[in-house]
Design a protein around this motif. Structure first.
Motif, PDB file in Angstrom:
ATOM      1  N   ALA A 163      31.047  36.808  44.417  1.00 49.64           N
ATOM      2  CA  ALA A 163      30.731  36.986  43.677  1.00 49.64           C
ATOM      3  C   ALA A 163      30.002  36.279  43.087  1.00 49.64           C
ATOM      4  O   ALA A 163      28.616  36.680  42.948  1.00 49.64           O
ATOM      5  N   SER A 164      29.317  35.138  43.614  1.00 49.66           N
ATOM      6  CA  SER A 164      28.725  33.631  43.016  1.00 49.66           C
ATOM      7  C   SER A 164      27.416  34.244  43.336  1.00 49.66           C
ATOM      8  O   SER A 164      26.155  34.152  42.910  1.00 49.66           O
ATOM      9  N   VAL A 165      27.630  34.412  44.722  1.00 46.32           N
ATOM     10  CA  VAL A 165      26.267  34.291  45.721  1.00 46.32           C
ATOM     11  C   VAL A 165      25.617  36.336  45.581  1.00 46.32           C
ATOM     12  O   VAL A 165      24.517  35.933  44.887  1.00 46.32           O
ATOM     13  N   SER A 166      26.037  37.159  44.874  1.00 44.02           N
ATOM     14  CA  SER A 166      25.915  38.634  44.605  1.00 44.02           C
ATOM     15  C   SER A 166      25.269  38.436  43.418  1.00 44.02           C
ATOM     16  O   SER A 166      24.193  39.252  43.111  1.00 44.02           O
ATOM     17  N   ASN A 167      25.510  37.763  42.504  1.00 43.94           N
ATOM     18  CA  ASN A 167      25.474  37.830  41.034  1.00 43.94           C
ATOM     19  C   ASN A 167      24.318  37.032  41.053  1.00 43.94           C
ATOM     20  O   ASN A 167      22.660  36.972  39.872  1.00 43.94           O
ATOM     21  N   ARG A 168      23.906  36.398  41.600  1.00 44.42           N
ATOM     22  CA  ARG A 168      22.680  35.310  41.970  1.00 44.42           C
ATOM     23  C   ARG A 168      21.090  35.873  42.382  1.00 44.42           C
ATOM     24  O   ARG A 168      20.776  35.850  42.038  1.00 44.42           O
ATOM     25  N   VAL A 169      21.632  36.720  43.751  1.00 43.16           N
ATOM     26  CA  VAL A 169      20.308  37.593  44.737  1.00 43.16           C
ATOM     27  C   VAL A 169      20.448  38.295  43.398  1.00 43.16           C
ATOM     28  O   VAL A 169      18.978  38.667  44.018  1.00 43.16           O
ATOM     29  N   LEU A 170      21.147  39.237  42.663  1.00 43.37           N
ATOM     30  CA  LEU A 170      20.883  40.021  41.918  1.00 43.37           C
ATOM     31  C   LEU A 170      20.190  39.585  40.336  1.00 43.37           C
ATOM     32  O   LEU A 170      19.532  40.869  39.953  1.00 43.37           O
ATOM     33  N   GLY A 171      19.853  38.706  41.287  1.00 42.03           N
ATOM     34  CA  GLY A 171      19.405  37.589  39.321  1.00 42.03           C
ATOM     35  C   GLY A 171      20.173  37.922  37.938  1.00 42.03           C
ATOM     36  O   GLY A 171      19.967  37.558  36.526  1.00 42.03           O
ATOM     37  N   PHE A 172      21.348  37.974  37.682  1.00 39.46           N
ATOM     38  CA  PHE A 172      22.575  37.570  37.095  1.00 39.46           C
ATOM     39  C   PHE A 172      22.889  36.654  36.874  1.00 39.46           C
ATOM     40  O   PHE A 172      23.482  35.751  37.792  1.00 39.46           O
ATOM     41  N   GLU A 173      22.514  36.086  35.826  1.00 39.17           N
ATOM     42  CA  GLU A 173      23.188  34.263  36.030  1.00 39.17           C
ATOM     43  C   GLU A 173      23.920  34.567  34.279  1.00 39.17           C
ATOM     44  O   GLU A 173      23.744  34.935  33.471  1.00 39.17           O
ATOM     45  N   VAL A 174      25.441  33.876  34.715  1.00 38.85           N
ATOM     46  CA  VAL A 174      26.059  34.718  33.543  1.00 38.85           C
ATOM     47  C   VAL A 174      25.696  33.116  32.792  1.00 38.85           C
ATOM     48  O   VAL A 174      25.802  31.789  32.296  1.00 38.85           O
ATOM     49  N   PRO A 175      25.748  33.018  31.200  1.00 40.02           N
ATOM     50  CA  PRO A 175      25.341  32.590  29.635  1.00 40.02           C
ATOM     51  C   PRO A 175      26.434  31.736  29.732  1.00 40.02           C
ATOM     52  O   PRO A 175      27.563  31.827  29.551  1.00 40.02           O
ATOM     53  N   LYS A 176      25.957  30.497  29.419  1.00 41.06           N
ATOM     54  CA  LYS A 176      26.795  28.937  28.969  1.00 41.06           C
ATOM     55  C   LYS A 176      28.228  29.963  28.479  1.00 41.06           C
ATOM     56  O   LYS A 176      29.008  28.853  29.116  1.00 41.06           O
ATOM     57  N   GLU A 177      28.265  30.249  27.345  1.00 42.95           N
ATOM     58  CA  GLU A 177      28.984  30.632  26.489  1.00 42.95           C
ATOM     59  C   GLU A 177      30.055  31.447  27.154  1.00 42.95           C
ATOM     60  O   GLU A 177      30.977  31.627  26.922  1.00 42.95           O
ATOM     61  N   ARG A 178      29.145  32.433  27.783  1.00 40.20           N
ATOM     62  CA  ARG A 178      30.383  32.478  29.032  1.00 40.20           C
ATOM     63  C   ARG A 178      30.997  32.742  30.343  1.00 40.20           C
ATOM     64  O   ARG A 178      31.740  33.168  31.027  1.00 40.20           O
ATOM     65  N   GLU A 179      30.975  31.288  30.694  1.00 38.29           N
ATOM     66  CA  GLU A 179      30.969  31.194  31.832  1.00 38.29           C
ATOM     67  C   GLU A 179      32.850  31.188  32.253  1.00 38.29           C
ATOM     68  O   GLU A 179      33.331  31.230  33.260  1.00 38.29           O
ATOM     69  N   ARG A 180      33.736  30.446  30.989  1.00 39.13           N
ATOM     70  CA  ARG A 180      34.484  30.952  31.460  1.00 39.13           C
ATOM     71  C   ARG A 180      35.434  32.056  31.257  1.00 39.13           C
ATOM     72  O   ARG A 180      36.165  31.943  31.532  1.00 39.13           O
ATOM     73  N   MET A 181      34.293  32.989  31.253  1.00 45.45           N
ATOM     74  CA  MET A 181      35.431  34.418  31.216  1.00 45.45           C
ATOM     75  C   MET A 181      35.131  35.183  32.026  1.00 45.45           C
ATOM     76  O   MET A 181      35.743  35.624  32.899  1.00 45.45           O
ATOM     77  N   ILE A 182      34.148  34.420  33.260  1.00 43.73           N
ATOM     78  CA  ILE A 182      34.002  34.866  34.691  1.00 43.73           C
ATOM     79  C   ILE A 182      34.581  33.503  35.981  1.00 43.73           C
ATOM     80  O   ILE A 182      35.268  32.633  35.493  1.00 43.73           O
ATOM     81  N   GLY A 183      35.316  34.707  37.011  1.00 44.46           N
ATOM     82  CA  GLY A 183      36.103  34.211  37.953  1.00 44.46           C
ATOM     83  C   GLY A 183      36.039  32.513  38.454  1.00 44.46           C
ATOM     84  O   GLY A 183      36.401  31.980  38.887  1.00 44.46           O
ATOM     85  N   TYR A 184      34.136  32.790  38.343  1.00 44.72           N
ATOM     86  CA  TYR A 184      34.070  31.453  39.510  1.00 44.72           C
ATOM     87  C   TYR A 184      32.948  30.579  39.043  1.00 44.72           C
ATOM     88  O   TYR A 184      32.391  29.267  39.215  1.00 44.72           O
ATOM     89  N   GLY A 185      33.092  31.095  37.580  1.00 45.60           N
ATOM     90  CA  GLY A 185      32.540  29.088  36.316  1.00 45.60           C
ATOM     91  C   GLY A 185      30.853  29.652  36.822  1.00 45.60           C
ATOM     92  O   GLY A 185      30.059  30.463  36.109  1.00 45.60           O
ATOM     93  N   THR A 186      30.718  29.147  37.785  1.00 48.53           N
ATOM     94  CA  THR A 186      28.665  29.203  38.064  1.00 48.53           C
ATOM     95  C   THR A 186      28.844  28.547  39.744  1.00 48.53           C
ATOM     96  O   THR A 186      29.798  28.641  40.157  1.00 48.53           O
TER      97      THR A 186
END
Length: 209
Positions: free
Chosen positions: A106-129
């Motif tokens: 998930a983290s690698v795919s999102n990074r490739v697609l240019g999606f960065e998790v907003p700092k304030e939302r990191e707790r909402m996503i399973g991988y954090g950063t």
């Protein structure tokens, strides 16, 4: 178990992971090469995998999709290959199989697609950063020779494949620990056999146009 094994794949896909796993268990299997957008989306194959994606493995009447599941299933179906630890020693084995299938992919795919998790939302996503994932994985591959200890397992096929692709295509940082770990895996006879077969299949597809 003596039921026929069939690998549904394309050499330019995650099917390479399943091929490597099949070579590790060392039993005969038949390969069905599918084409993106045509046979992969046809009714015949969708009866095997309704997602119309590869890989899939058919073992007798049983169909397994999703690479992590294929690795785990084959390790259990063919215990003589020694690719799964004893049940009471599987904590790290399961942990890293599912870490790669979840946070890593998930983290690698999102990074490739240019999606960065907003700092304030990191707790909402399973991988954090993405950085968290890379740091945790680096520590894991530095701790022992293989991902779940000092013995090669099906988890190394799956985690190693992710690292190999990531290092090749630049989606995973080229940290020395990653390169050393994956380098050890590429020395395995099964890995080299699988790579040769998939490279040959890819050349045939290119030749056929």
């Amino acid at each position: 178990m003596t039921d026929e094994l069939v690998l549904y794949t394309n050499p330019m896909s995650r099917g390479r992971i399943a091929r490597w796993m099949l070579e590790e268990i060392g039993v005969p299997y038949r390969t069905e090469i599918l084409h993106f957008g045509t046979t992969m989306k046809g009714d015949a194959y969708k009866a095997v995998n309704p997602m119309g994606k590869v890989p899939a493995v058919k073992h007798g009447k049983h169909v397994v999709t999703e690479c992590a599941a294929i690795c785990a299933y084959l390790a259990d179906a063919f215990p003589e290959a020694g690719l799964a630890p004893p049940t009471e020693q599987r904590a790290d084995y399961y942990r890293w199989l599912f870490f790669a299938a979840g946070p890593l992919e998930a983290s690698v795919s999102n990074r490739v697609l240019g999606f960065e998790v907003p700092k304030e939302r990191e707790r909402m996503i399973g991988y954090g950063t993405y950085q968290d994932v890379m740091d945790v994985l680096e520590k894991a591959v530095r701790t022992s020779a293989y991902i779940a200890g000092n013995t090669f397992t099906a988890a190394d096929v799956y985690v190693g494949s992710h690292l190999g692709y990531g290092l090749q295509f630049g989606t995973i940082e080229k940290r020395p620990a990653f390169e050393q770990y994956f380098g050890r895996l590429t020395l395995r006879d099964a890995y080299q056999r699988a790579n040769e077969k998939d490279n040959a299949a890819a050349a045939e597809l290119q030749k056929a146009g």
